[in-house]
Design an enzyme around this catalytic site. Structure first.
Site, mmCIF file in Angstrom:
data_model
loop_
_atom_site.group_PDB
_atom_site.id
_atom_site.type_symbol
_atom_site.label_atom_id
_atom_site.label_comp_id
_atom_site.label_asym_id
_atom_site.label_seq_id
_atom_site.Cartn_x
_atom_site.Cartn_y
_atom_site.Cartn_z
ATOM 1 N N ARG A 100 4.599 1.716 9.168
ATOM 2 C CA ARG A 100 3.349 1.549 9.914
ATOM 3 C C ARG A 100 2.252 0.843 9.117
ATOM 4 O O ARG A 100 1.244 0.430 9.670
ATOM 5 C CB ARG A 100 2.861 2.929 10.415
ATOM 6 N N ASN A 128 -36.830 -17.665 -26.355
ATOM 7 C CA ASN A 128 -37.080 -18.075 -24.978
ATOM 8 C C ASN A 128 -36.200 -19.268 -24.623
ATOM 9 O O ASN A 128 -36.311 -20.338 -25.237
ATOM 10 C CB ASN A 128 -38.550 -18.456 -24.769
ATOM 11 N N ALA A 143 -35.974 -23.155 -18.723
ATOM 12 C CA ALA A 143 -35.263 -23.343 -17.458
ATOM 13 C C ALA A 143 -34.231 -24.448 -17.580
ATOM 14 O O ALA A 143 -34.520 -25.512 -18.124
ATOM 15 C CB ALA A 143 -36.266 -23.690 -16.363
ATOM 16 N N TYR A 188 -17.501 -25.924 -24.303
ATOM 17 C CA TYR A 188 -16.080 -26.196 -24.085
ATOM 18 C C TYR A 188 -15.827 -27.691 -24.194
ATOM 19 O O TYR A 188 -16.453 -28.485 -23.498
ATOM 20 C CB TYR A 188 -15.706 -25.685 -22.683
HETATM 21 C C1 UD1 Z 1 5.759 14.345 7.574
HETATM 22 C C2 UD1 Z 1 6.221 15.701 8.119
HETATM 23 C C3 UD1 Z 1 5.199 16.183 9.150
HETATM 24 C C4 UD1 Z 1 3.831 16.293 8.499
HETATM 25 C C5 UD1 Z 1 3.431 14.958 7.823
HETATM 26 C C6 UD1 Z 1 2.201 15.196 6.956
HETATM 27 C C7 UD1 Z 1 8.658 15.684 8.095
HETATM 28 C C8 UD1 Z 1 9.891 15.580 8.919
HETATM 29 N N1 UD1 Z 1 7.510 15.560 8.752
HETATM 30 O O1 UD1 Z 1 5.747 13.430 8.655
HETATM 31 O O2 UD1 Z 1 5.597 17.455 9.673
HETATM 32 O O3 UD1 Z 1 2.868 16.654 9.471
HETATM 33 O O4 UD1 Z 1 4.476 14.489 6.960
HETATM 34 O O5 UD1 Z 1 1.697 14.006 6.427
HETATM 35 O O6 UD1 Z 1 8.757 15.886 6.909
HETATM 36 N N2 UD1 Z 1 10.026 9.893 2.570
HETATM 37 C C9 UD1 Z 1 11.056 9.805 1.655
HETATM 38 N N3 UD1 Z 1 12.311 9.574 2.130
HETATM 39 C C10 UD1 Z 1 12.606 9.466 3.451
HETATM 40 C C11 UD1 Z 1 11.520 9.576 4.374
HETATM 41 C C12 UD1 Z 1 10.250 9.804 3.899
HETATM 42 O O7 UD1 Z 1 10.874 9.897 0.455
HETATM 43 O O8 UD1 Z 1 13.764 9.286 3.788
HETATM 44 C C13 UD1 Z 1 8.659 10.114 2.049
HETATM 45 C C14 UD1 Z 1 7.656 9.034 2.426
HETATM 46 O O9 UD1 Z 1 7.615 8.029 1.444
HETATM 47 C C15 UD1 Z 1 6.363 9.807 2.509
HETATM 48 C C16 UD1 Z 1 6.789 11.222 2.873
HETATM 49 O O10 UD1 Z 1 8.161 11.299 2.604
HETATM 50 O O11 UD1 Z 1 5.689 9.837 1.274
HETATM 51 C C17 UD1 Z 1 6.531 11.556 4.327
HETATM 52 O O12 UD1 Z 1 7.245 10.652 5.149
HETATM 53 P P1 UD1 Z 1 6.648 10.101 6.511
HETATM 54 O O13 UD1 Z 1 7.671 9.251 7.152
HETATM 55 O O14 UD1 Z 1 5.301 9.548 6.303
HETATM 56 O O15 UD1 Z 1 6.559 11.480 7.340
HETATM 57 P P2 UD1 Z 1 5.578 11.799 8.542
HETATM 58 O O16 UD1 Z 1 6.106 11.218 9.791
HETATM 59 O O17 UD1 Z 1 4.192 11.482 8.184
HETATM 60 CA CA CA Z 2 3.223 10.476 6.486
#
Ligand code: UD1
Ligand code: CA
Length: 450
Positions: A14, A373, A376, A383
């Site tokens: 996103r 001083n 102006a 350089y």
């Molecule tokens: C997640 C939570 C949601 C919560 C929200 C809070 C889950 C299923 N959902 O949703 O309940 O309200 O965070 O901000 O956990 N990431 C990985 N590997 C993956 C997928 C994600 O490391 O395979 C990491 C992302 O880089 C990120 C974090 O996990 O830092 C959260 O992932 P994101 O996809 O943003 O989850 P949300 O949909 O925001």
């Molecule tokens: Ca998130």
């Protein structure tokens, strides 16, 4: 004993960016750096960063941080799958694991401490951080019984219309008893709207599990797109500016001012509108900065005023006046009681006390004595197309308007430079130097033209 695990492997679709989401900058530091920073005071026994999408870039950016272990999640199948990658690394570990999302950058350490404490006091298998949001859109909804025992966490995409009405959300911050979590992790299923293995499903498969509400919901804002990034920046700025106002700094029209966390201000500093203070800047008491100024990595001593100017990597001593429209850079050092006026640029230049450079000048690689001083339009030609050369100007010396000082060159003490001179050779103390054509007047010249 607590191990910290930070989720940073997701794509961050996103954000619509080539840069991995967790590396996006929020007020000069990346999202994930801020998360790491917030757990530091907890003194975790290990810190593990789960990387995957553009993992090499994330690792490179985090290289300088000590004690950080990288765990690879080569395909991103969800937050539960990400935590599954810890299994081989934490075999036999019997303490707690604090799991944080790499995209939740505004958490306060007190909040994490409170979560940990509750978790340990109540001897929970899992304790999760929750908040009531005015607009819960995009977050997982948390359903509890009257005793804050978590019964269900439902991702927004899996919610029924009725479930979506619940404003209590999952912050993405969890404390797990590792042994319990390790048992249920392999059982996770991806039968949900996103076809992902959710960590949230593991939460409700261990007992006892409890929710702890965060006092200030702004702390748990997750960054999924640029709008949320901008909102987080606003919150961060609000925190910083409120703290400085409480500490005795006047901000005129605070909404138009930005201040990095790394900046240090003092009581009775006045910051005027449209002013931006960045990096390791220090501003001492009695200064008036702005309107319309940018000060970066600079030290401004007491009672200095700066208007509509840009100052980077420089120092200004007490009681000097800078601007409007001055540019100081590259380790400019301005002495006490100096006056730097409009359209003046100073680069790698040291000015002695009570020196004036009031209008339309460029001084580069220059050192002056005191009470000099600069007339102006005086320019140092520092350089030659290949190398930069120094200019030295002694105490009380005065340059006439529009003089050019061709470096390397030294003007002694009490020297006078005639207006319009191009000075190419050193000038001894107490001299007048005139380095231009003598004026020729041809009387009656016009009437001889016919
Ligand atoms: C997640 C939570 C949601 C919560 C929200 C809070 C889950 C299923 N959902 O949703 O309940 O309200 O965070 O901000 O956990 N990431 C990985 N590997 C993956 C997928 C994600 O490391 O395979 C990491 C992302 O880089 C990120 C974090 O996990 O830092 C959260 O992932 P994101 O996809 O943003 O989850 P949300 O949909 O925001
Ligand atoms: Ca998130």
């Amino acid at each position: 004993m607590v191990v910290v695990a930070i989720l940073a492997a997701g794509r961050g679709t996103r954000m619509k960016s080539n840069l991995p989401k967790v590396l996006h900058s929020l007020g000069g530091r990346s999202l994930v750096e801020r998360v790491i920073e917030s757990v530091k005071p907890l003194a975790p026994s290990r810190q593990m960063l789960i990387v995957g999408y553009q993992g090499e870039e994330v690792k490179t950016a985090m290289q300088s941080l000590p004690h950080l272990e990288f765990v690879e999640q080569t395909v991103q199948l969800g937050t539960g799958h990400a935590i599954q990658q810890l299994l081989p690394h934490l075999q036999g570990y019997s303490g707690d694991v604090l799991v944080l999302n790499g995209d939740v950058p505004l958490l306060r350490t007190e909040t994490l401490n409170n979560l940990l404490q509750t978790h340990q006091e109540k001897q929970n298998a899992a304790t999760i951080l929750t908040a009531y949001l005015p607009d819960p859109q995009g977050y997982g909804r948390v359903f509890c019984n009257g005793e804050n025992v978590v019964q269900q966490i439902v991702e927004e995409k899996d919610c029924t219309a009725a479930q979506r009405q619940n404003r209590r959300i999952n912050a993405g911050v969890y404390c797990f008893r590792w042994q319990d979590l390790a048992q249920v992790l392999p059982l996770l299923q991806a039968n949900n709207a996103q076809q992902e293995y959710y960590l949230t499903d593991a939460v409700t498969q261990v007992t006892p599990v409890m929710a702890v509400d965060v006092a200030d919901y702004q702390e748990i804002l997750g960054i999924n797109d640029r709008l949320q990034l901008a909102t987080a920046y606003e919150i961060l700025q609000q925190r910083i500016k409120e703290a400085w106002m409480r500490a005795g700094v006047t901000l005129i029209d605070p909404a138009s001012i930005t201040i990095d966390e790394t900046v240090q201000l003092n009581p009775d500093v006045i910051i005027e509108p449209q002013t931006h203070l960045r990096g390791n800047t220090v501003i001492e008491s009695g200064c008036r900065i702005g309107p319309g100024s940018l000060i970066e990595n600079s030290h401004i001593s007491e009672n200095t005023t700066i208007q509509f100017s840009v100052v980077t990597d420089s120092t200004i001593k007490d009681g000097s006046r800078v601007g409007p429209y001055a540019h100081l850079r590259g380790h400019a050092e301005v002495g006490a009681g100096c006056r730097i006026g409009n359209f003046v640029e100073l680069k790698n230049t040291q000015l002695g006390d009570r020196t004036n450079v009031a209008h339309l000048s460029y001084l580069g690689d220059t050192t002056t004595g005191t009470k000099v001083n600069i007339g102006a339009g005086t320019i140092t030609a520092n350089y030659d197309g290949v190398k930069k050369h120094p200019t030295k100007i002694g105490d009380r010396t005065k340059t006439g308007s529009n003089s050019v000082l061709v470096a390397p060159i030294t003007l002694g003490d009490d020297v006078y430079v005639a207006a319009g001179s191009t000075v190419t050779e050193d000038v001894p103390d107490n001299s007048l130097v005139i380095a231009r054509q003598r004026q020729v007047v041809k009387e009656g010249w016009k009437s001889k033209q016919s």
